[in-house]
Scaffold this motif. Structure first.
Motif, PDB file in Angstrom:
ATOM      1  N   THR A   1     -52.793 -14.411  37.565  1.00  0.00           N
ATOM      2  CA  THR A   1     -53.745 -13.635  39.401  1.00  0.00           C
ATOM      3  C   THR A   1     -53.765 -14.000  40.230  1.00  0.00           C
ATOM      4  O   THR A   1     -53.303 -13.703  41.481  1.00  0.00           O
ATOM      5  N   PRO A   2     -53.936 -15.552  40.712  1.00  0.00           N
ATOM      6  CA  PRO A   2     -54.328 -15.622  41.819  1.00  0.00           C
ATOM      7  C   PRO A   2     -52.607 -16.216  41.970  1.00  0.00           C
ATOM      8  O   PRO A   2     -52.641 -16.665  43.430  1.00  0.00           O
ATOM      9  N   LEU A   3     -51.383 -16.193  41.599  1.00  0.00           N
ATOM     10  CA  LEU A   3     -50.210 -16.124  41.756  1.00  0.00           C
ATOM     11  C   LEU A   3     -49.712 -15.335  42.010  1.00  0.00           C
ATOM     12  O   LEU A   3     -48.392 -15.277  42.569  1.00  0.00           O
ATOM     13  N   GLY A   4     -50.672 -13.974  42.344  1.00  0.00           N
ATOM     14  CA  GLY A   4     -49.823 -12.905  42.764  1.00  0.00           C
ATOM     15  C   GLY A   4     -49.732 -11.874  41.483  1.00  0.00           C
ATOM     16  O   GLY A   4     -49.007 -10.843  42.027  1.00  0.00           O
ATOM     17  N   VAL A   5     -49.219 -11.766  40.526  1.00  0.00           N
ATOM     18  CA  VAL A   5     -49.234 -11.075  39.042  1.00  0.00           C
ATOM     19  C   VAL A   5     -50.208 -10.656  39.130  1.00  0.00           C
ATOM     20  O   VAL A   5     -51.187 -10.643  38.485  1.00  0.00           O
ATOM     21  N   GLY A   6     -50.011  -8.886  39.525  1.00  0.00           N
ATOM     22  CA  GLY A   6     -50.731  -8.247  39.720  1.00  0.00           C
ATOM     23  C   GLY A   6     -50.404  -7.106  38.607  1.00  0.00           C
ATOM     24  O   GLY A   6     -51.432  -5.613  38.532  1.00  0.00           O
ATOM     25  N   SER A   7     -48.900  -6.529  37.526  1.00  0.00           N
ATOM     26  CA  SER A   7     -48.354  -5.444  37.485  1.00  0.00           C
ATOM     27  C   SER A   7     -48.073  -5.612  36.250  1.00  0.00           C
ATOM     28  O   SER A   7     -47.851  -6.885  35.777  1.00  0.00           O
ATOM     29  N   LEU A   8     -47.925  -5.227  34.878  1.00  0.00           N
ATOM     30  CA  LEU A   8     -47.302  -4.896  34.244  1.00  0.00           C
ATOM     31  C   LEU A   8     -46.293  -5.088  34.172  1.00  0.00           C
ATOM     32  O   LEU A   8     -45.934  -6.347  33.209  1.00  0.00           O
ATOM     33  N   GLU A   9     -45.520  -5.032  35.392  1.00  0.00           N
ATOM     34  CA  GLU A   9     -43.896  -5.467  35.591  1.00  0.00           C
ATOM     35  C   GLU A   9     -43.546  -6.260  35.863  1.00  0.00           C
ATOM     36  O   GLU A   9     -43.085  -7.277  35.303  1.00  0.00           O
ATOM     37  N   GLU A  10     -44.647  -6.837  36.686  1.00  0.00           N
ATOM     38  CA  GLU A  10     -44.482  -8.664  36.995  1.00  0.00           C
ATOM     39  C   GLU A  10     -44.819  -9.535  35.905  1.00  0.00           C
ATOM     40  O   GLU A  10     -44.621 -10.695  36.366  1.00  0.00           O
ATOM     41  N   LEU A  11     -46.121  -9.256  35.539  1.00  0.00           N
ATOM     42  CA  LEU A  11     -46.471  -9.917  33.704  1.00  0.00           C
ATOM     43  C   LEU A  11     -44.930 -10.225  33.387  1.00  0.00           C
ATOM     44  O   LEU A  11     -45.376 -11.282  32.324  1.00  0.00           O
ATOM     45  N   ARG A  12     -44.441  -9.144  32.840  1.00  0.00           N
ATOM     46  CA  ARG A  12     -42.777  -9.296  32.009  1.00  0.00           C
ATOM     47  C   ARG A  12     -42.297  -9.722  31.947  1.00  0.00           C
ATOM     48  O   ARG A  12     -41.491 -10.234  31.554  1.00  0.00           O
ATOM     49  N   ALA A  13     -42.228 -10.221  34.208  1.00  0.00           N
ATOM     50  CA  ALA A  13     -40.870 -11.082  34.047  1.00  0.00           C
ATOM     51  C   ALA A  13     -41.400 -13.063  34.517  1.00  0.00           C
ATOM     52  O   ALA A  13     -40.215 -13.290  34.620  1.00  0.00           O
ATOM     53  N   VAL A  14     -42.294 -13.172  34.121  1.00  0.00           N
ATOM     54  CA  VAL A  14     -43.573 -14.383  34.237  1.00  0.00           C
ATOM     55  C   VAL A  14     -42.183 -15.245  33.594  1.00  0.00           C
ATOM     56  O   VAL A  14     -42.237 -14.709  32.623  1.00  0.00           O
ATOM     57  N   SER A  15     -41.183 -16.162  34.013  1.00  0.00           N
ATOM     58  CA  SER A  15     -41.022 -17.226  33.286  1.00  0.00           C
ATOM     59  C   SER A  15     -40.741 -18.662  33.401  1.00  0.00           C
ATOM     60  O   SER A  15     -40.929 -19.229  32.840  1.00  0.00           O
ATOM     61  N   LYS A  16     -41.427 -18.310  34.848  1.00  0.00           N
ATOM     62  CA  LYS A  16     -42.373 -19.950  35.214  1.00  0.00           C
ATOM     63  C   LYS A  16     -43.215 -20.044  36.538  1.00  0.00           C
ATOM     64  O   LYS A  16     -43.404 -18.663  37.094  1.00  0.00           O
ATOM     65  N   PRO A  17     -43.818 -21.246  37.159  1.00  0.00           N
ATOM     66  CA  PRO A  17     -44.594 -20.332  37.954  1.00  0.00           C
ATOM     67  C   PRO A  17     -43.940 -20.191  39.214  1.00  0.00           C
ATOM     68  O   PRO A  17     -43.127 -20.839  39.348  1.00  0.00           O
TER      69      PRO A  17
END
Length: 575
Positions: free
Chosen positions: A196-212
């Motif tokens: 969350t502090p890294l700007g991930v605030g939606s389900l779509e963004e959460l699923r797209a995370v691959s690295k910090p």
């Protein structure tokens, strides 16, 4: 059995939000115990699931399952689930509907599991065995997330037990489904807290995370501040004001902000974060206008970090020349010469495939010299000996007979392509009957390339012939209305509640861009722009308001043959 707890109040979503906010997502955290690791040969012995919303447990589900096969001794040692424990448990055909109902009880639910491909694979296999449709929910894999978020050395490994202890789970994983699901809930919440502090605030963004996010990305988050939450185009610029990257979004601020979060995993974009110094927003009235403006700007400015749509001038077309003895040619420009054209194609190789499809069905000459009279003394080439050309060059084939083949090619390119389709499907069936599948697939690809280009050209030519068209579709804030002239978007605006429709329409039409017809069958815009417009017009929700001229396509055009071609190939190769 099901356990319920208090359900937190729902979150009202803003209509301009990009994606589903994490606080509004119903996460179903799942764990399965099985008789082995193969989804095909092994079976499920226990299901545990926990519904989580906004970090709080809402509901739980757990049951043993009679697998219908023996549980190996090593599995019993690992899980503690014995044959006698599952002897009185319900079989999978009774459990599966309950599991799927729990999974889909709330709209927009996401499935969460640690090493999700394992659990999803078993559920899909169970659905297939019992003739149940898999609901295909969005999936979040906490194992993949942990590998992306936790740097090497921060945890000994990324096993569920290690992560549960790291995030302080009150439940220790023990290879029992419900306890493991509960531990996964703690891991999920811990990972979200870090993201969350890294700007991930939606389900779509959460699923797209691959690295910090990189340090450069984190340092540029301020660029999104103050941007409007409106549809439009954004242009990333460097310190000198040079364009770096162009994109479009329904919500400019949220989309630009996402480039500086862990959800952005494209390497070239992460590199761009190191040199970007500014963002120029271009607010658009409608989503269609934003899509069109993005294409126009990319084609005009060719920003280095864009991959697509940068070089529309490299497109290729297949044409039938206007010579006395016409021949097929791959060209880079369309002329107003009355010749038929199909395309555009993104590469010369794909255009060549379409050309070969025409030559497979029609014995047109393939020599490139200018042939003006029957029997000009040229020695026939080997194609004449093979029966693939009538040899008009030495007078063997009269001009009238040759022109009949050329006219058949013209008809196939601009109208009904049945002669090309029939020739290919017959040969594909013949090759498949002799198990020559690779050759059949090559013919299928040629035919597909031809139909794709013919379909595009026919659709583009039809809308390019319309001097004026107005259409509208209900959007987020009113009726998104567009004026299209000769295939180009000439104006766009939103008819908002309270406006007088007739006055709105008069003003929009009066201020729309004046557009002149283009050369030949081309629209007065980039083909990609016109195709965006056609897709918008094709939507059943779009309503035609007014039109000048005729907008028609041939009844037996290429579009009518496209799906049938794939069906015919599948049938031939399956026999």
């Amino acid at each position: 059995m099901v356990r319920r707890s208090a359900v937190p109040q729902g979150v009202q979503l803003d209509i301009g939000d990009l994606g589903t906010p994490l606080g509004a997502v119903s996460f179903v955290v799942l764990d399965l115990e099985t008789t082995g690791t193969s989804a095909t040969n092994s079976r499920i012995t226990e299901v545990g699931a926990v519904r989580v919303r906004d970090g709080e447990v809402v509901e739980e589900f757990t049951t043993l399952v009679d697998p219908g096969i023996l549980i190996p001794a090593e599995i019993t040692l690992l899980t503690g689930i014995t044959q006698s424990m599952v002897a009185t448990a319900p079989p999978m055909e009774e459990v599966l509907p309950k599991v799927l109902a729990f999974l889909t009880a709330e709209a927009g639910s996401a499935l969460v599991a640690h090493n999700a491909p394992f659990d999803v694979g078993f559920l899909k296999a169970a659905c297939e065995r019992h003739g149940v449709e898999w609901p295909a929910p969005p999936v979040v894999d906490t194992l993949r997330l942990a590998r992306a978020v936790l740097p090497p050395g921060q945890t000994r490994n990324h096993r569920l037990g290690t992560l549960a202890a790291f995030f302080g789970s009150p439940v220790t994983p023990n290879h029992r489904a419900l306890d493991d699901a509960r531990a996964t809930v703690t891991v999920l919440n811990g990972l979200i807290d870090r993201l969350t502090p890294l700007g991930v605030g939606s389900l779509e963004e959460l699923r797209a995370v691959s690295k910090p996010p990189t340090r450069a990305q984190r340092a540029k988050r301020h660029l999104a501040e103050g941007l409007p939450e409106r549809p439009g185009v954004y242009v990333f610029t460097d310190a000198r004001g040079g364009d770096l990257y162009v994109g479009k979004s329904n919500n400019l601020r949220r989309r630009v902000a996402s480039y500086f979060t862990a959800a952005e995993n494209r390497q070239r974009i992460r590199e761009m974060a190191g040199v970007v110094e500014g963002v120029t927003p271009i607010v658009c009235a409608t989503e269609l206008e934003a899509s069109v403006r993005e294409l126009r700007i990319i084609a005009e400015r060719k920003p280095p970090y864009n991959r697509r749509s940068r070089n529309p001038e490299r497109a290729r077309w297949v044409t039938l020349t206007t010579e006395t003895y016409p021949r097929l040619s791959v060209v880079s420009t369309v002329k107003d010469d009355g010749a038929p054209y199909i395309g555009p194609y993104g590469s010369a190789s794909e255009a060549e495939q379409a050309k070969e499809a025409l030559l497979h069905a029609l014995p047109l000459r393939q020599c490139t010299h200018r042939l003006t009279v029957e029997g000009d003394g040229t020695v026939p080439c080997v194609l004449a000996q093979l029966g693939r050309c009538g040899a008009p060059c030495d007078g063997t084939e009269p001009l009238a007979d040759y022109l009949a083949h050329a006219e058949a090619a013209r008809t196939a390119m601009t109208g009904d392509p049945a002669v090309i389709v029939d020739a290919h499907t017959a040969r594909i069936s013949e090759l498949a009957a002799h198990l020559r599948y690779e050759e059949a697939a090559a013919l299928r690809d040629r035919l597909t390339a031809f139909l794709r280009g013919a379909r595009r050209a026919q659709r583009l030519a039809a809308i390019a012939a319309v001097p004026h068209l107005v259409a509208t579709r209900r959007g987020p804030t009113g009726w998104d209305t567009s004026v299209v002239r000769y295939g180009r978007l000439a104006a766009g605006a939103v008819l908002e509640p309270g406006m007088e429709p007739a006055a709105f329409l008069r003003a929009l039409v009066a201020t729309a861009e004046t557009v002149e017809p283009a050369v030949g069958p081309l629209p007065s815009a980039l083909p990609a722009e016109t195709e965006l417009i056609l897709t918008w017009l094709d939507d059943p929700a779009t309503r035609l308001v007014e039109i000048e001229g005729e907008w028609t396509c041939p009844l037996r055009a290429a579009e009518a043959h496209t799906e049938m071609t794939h069906w015919a190939y599948g049938r031939a190769t399956a026999q």
